[in-house]
Design a protein around this motif. Structure first.
Motif, PDB file in Angstrom:
ATOM      1  N   GLY A  41       0.772  -1.228   0.000  1.00 12.15           N
ATOM      2  CA  GLY A  41       0.000   0.000   0.000  1.00 12.15           C
ATOM      3  C   GLY A  41       0.804   1.279   0.000  1.00 12.15           C
ATOM      4  N   VAL A  42       2.124   1.194   0.159  1.00 16.11           N
ATOM      5  CA  VAL A  42       2.971   2.387   0.183  1.00 16.11           C
ATOM      6  C   VAL A  42       3.171   2.920  -1.239  1.00 16.11           C
ATOM      7  CG1 VAL A  42       5.298   3.248   0.662  1.00 16.11           C
ATOM      8  CG2 VAL A  42       4.127   1.798   2.317  1.00 16.11           C
ATOM      9  N   ASN A 139       1.543   9.084  10.341  1.00 17.71           N
ATOM     10  CA  ASN A 139       1.227   8.131   9.284  1.00 17.71           C
ATOM     11  C   ASN A 139      -0.280   7.982   9.096  1.00 17.71           C
ATOM     12  OD1 ASN A 139       2.704   6.489   7.368  1.00 17.71           O
ATOM     13  ND2 ASN A 139       1.722   4.728   8.328  1.00 17.71           N
ATOM     14  N   ARG A 140      -1.035   8.048  10.188  1.00 16.19           N
ATOM     15  CA  ARG A 140      -2.494   7.971  10.068  1.00 16.19           C
ATOM     16  C   ARG A 140      -3.030   9.163   9.281  1.00 16.19           C
ATOM     17  NH1 ARG A 140      -2.230   6.695  15.552  1.00 16.19           N
ATOM     18  NH2 ARG A 140      -3.063   8.742  16.115  1.00 16.19           N
ATOM     19  N   LYS A 142      -1.460  10.945   7.062  1.00 16.10           N
ATOM     20  CA  LYS A 142      -1.064  10.753   5.666  1.00 16.10           C
ATOM     21  C   LYS A 142      -2.014   9.789   4.957  1.00 16.10           C
ATOM     22  CE  LYS A 142       2.213   7.924   4.389  1.00 16.10           C
ATOM     23  NZ  LYS A 142       3.514   7.250   4.162  1.00 16.10           N
ATOM     24  N   LYS A 143      -2.322   8.661   5.604  1.00 22.39           N
ATOM     25  CA  LYS A 143      -3.180   7.650   4.974  1.00 22.39           C
ATOM     26  C   LYS A 143      -4.607   8.142   4.798  1.00 22.39           C
ATOM     27  CE  LYS A 143      -0.673   3.459   6.310  1.00 22.39           C
ATOM     28  NZ  LYS A 143      -0.726   2.182   7.078  1.00 22.39           N
ATOM     29  N   THR A 146      -4.772  10.759   2.056  1.00 22.17           N
ATOM     30  CA  THR A 146      -4.651  10.136   0.739  1.00 22.17           C
ATOM     31  C   THR A 146      -5.969   9.512   0.303  1.00 22.17           C
ATOM     32  OG1 THR A 146      -2.294   9.705   1.073  1.00 22.17           O
ATOM     33  CG2 THR A 146      -3.410   8.396  -0.606  1.00 22.17           C
ATOM     34  N   ASN A 163       0.577  13.449   0.606  1.00 20.86           N
ATOM     35  CA  ASN A 163       1.296  12.461   1.414  1.00 20.86           C
ATOM     36  C   ASN A 163       2.315  13.136   2.322  1.00 20.86           C
ATOM     37  OD1 ASN A 163       1.584   9.162   0.852  1.00 20.86           O
ATOM     38  ND2 ASN A 163       0.242  10.226  -0.561  1.00 20.86           N
TER      39      ASN A 163
END
Length: 302
Positions: A41-42, A139-140, A142-143, A146, A163
């Motif tokens: 997923g990255v 990171n949350r 960012k996700k 997105t 991102n």
């Protein structure tokens, strides 16, 4: 004649990032060969940049990459490769399963990019931990950002900026005194004025890298506390004066702040947080972005 033997697992230097690992295998005469490992997923990108004339080559070693193209996705499997030279549009790739690639570039890249980004990423994680979040907060954001950006049909380049801005949105808090950042009680008016400057400091930190993409990211970071009704900060922008990318981060950051347990605050239930975001549509939040966010939240567990 110069000969260099590389054995599996031996690298000149490695830089771990969230969900990925850059490892410099060898370098010479300006050319670099980089081993890049990505978790499922990255995303990874080939981005246009003024003055950048390097030849770039990606070879898939294992796993799969999905090349996200406007005319349809292209699946790249082991043995497939991509060659790019003086590209004019952002190319976005998403890993399917754990994926390993070789990235060959004819100009120095490893230290300029991974070093600058990693320092900023480390700062962002440290400051969130001091601010009462878990280390995964960046990171949350960012996700979630997105997901919203993809639902709204943003371009690959906009997703790329989103991102970075999502992960680095609060990096300017490194310039805020810790006694203010860690204060468990309500801030005084003077302390709050200092806290609000973290958006401006974040933009400055990103601009100081000298990297064109990070300058654009800095503009988004500076605006992520602006409000749709013009009552936000630092410049009191309103409506469509605010970057949509920043407005996306505003929504997902608010949602995360409401639902995650922090040192001094118990998180709210997801449904309650969604109701609050919907209630503030058109005042705090951009209505179009609220609609996109709520549609995603209604389909999947955030």
């Amino acid at each position: 004649m110069r000969v260099r033997v590389h054995r599996k697992g031996e690298y000149i230097e490695s830089v771990p990032m969230k969900g990925q690992l850059f490892s410099l295998i060898t370098t010479g005469d300006g050319t670099e060969i980089i081993h890049h490992k990505l978790e499922d997923g990255v995303s990874s990108y080939l981005a246009p940049e003024e003055g950048w004339e390097a030849l770039e080559y990606i070879y898939i070693l294992s796993g799969q990459l999905i090349w996200k193209r406007p005319e349809g996705d292209v699946v790249l499997s082991p043995g497939d490769s991509v060659t790019a030279h003086m590209i004019t549009e952002m190319a976005m790739f998403v890993a399917v399963g754990e994926t390993e690639i070789l990235y060959v570039v004819s100009r120095p890249y490893f230290h300029n990019y991974s070093g600058s980004i990693q320092k900023l990423f480390d700062l962002a994680v440290k400051i969130e931990e001091k601010d009462g979040y878990t280390s995964d907060h960046c990171n949350r954001i960012k996700k979630l950002a997105t997901l919203v950006g993809e639902r709204m049909g943003l371009s690959p380049y906009e997703i790329y900026v989103l991102n970075l801005a999502g992960f680095l949105h609060d990096v300017g808090k490194t310039q805020i005194p810790e006694h203010i950042l860690n204060k468990p009680s309500k801030l005084t008016d003077e302390e709050f004025e200092q806290m609000k400057l973290h958006t401006v400091y974040g933009r400055r930190l990103l601009e100081e890298t000298g990297m064109p993409d990070l300058k654009i990211v800095g503009e988004v970071v500076e605006q992520h506390h602006e409000r749709y009704d013009g009552k936000g900060y630092p410049r009191g922008l309103q409506g469509n004066q605010i970057s949509k990318l920043a407005a996306i981060i505003t929504v997902v950051d608010s949602y995360d702040a409401m639902t995650v347990d922090r040192v001094y605050q118990k998180g709210r239930p997801q449904e309650e947080a969604m109701q609050e975001i919907e209630r503030c549509s058109g005042t705090m939040y951009h209505p179009e972005i609220v609609r996109a966010f709520l549609s995603i939240a209604g389909e999947t567990k955030l």
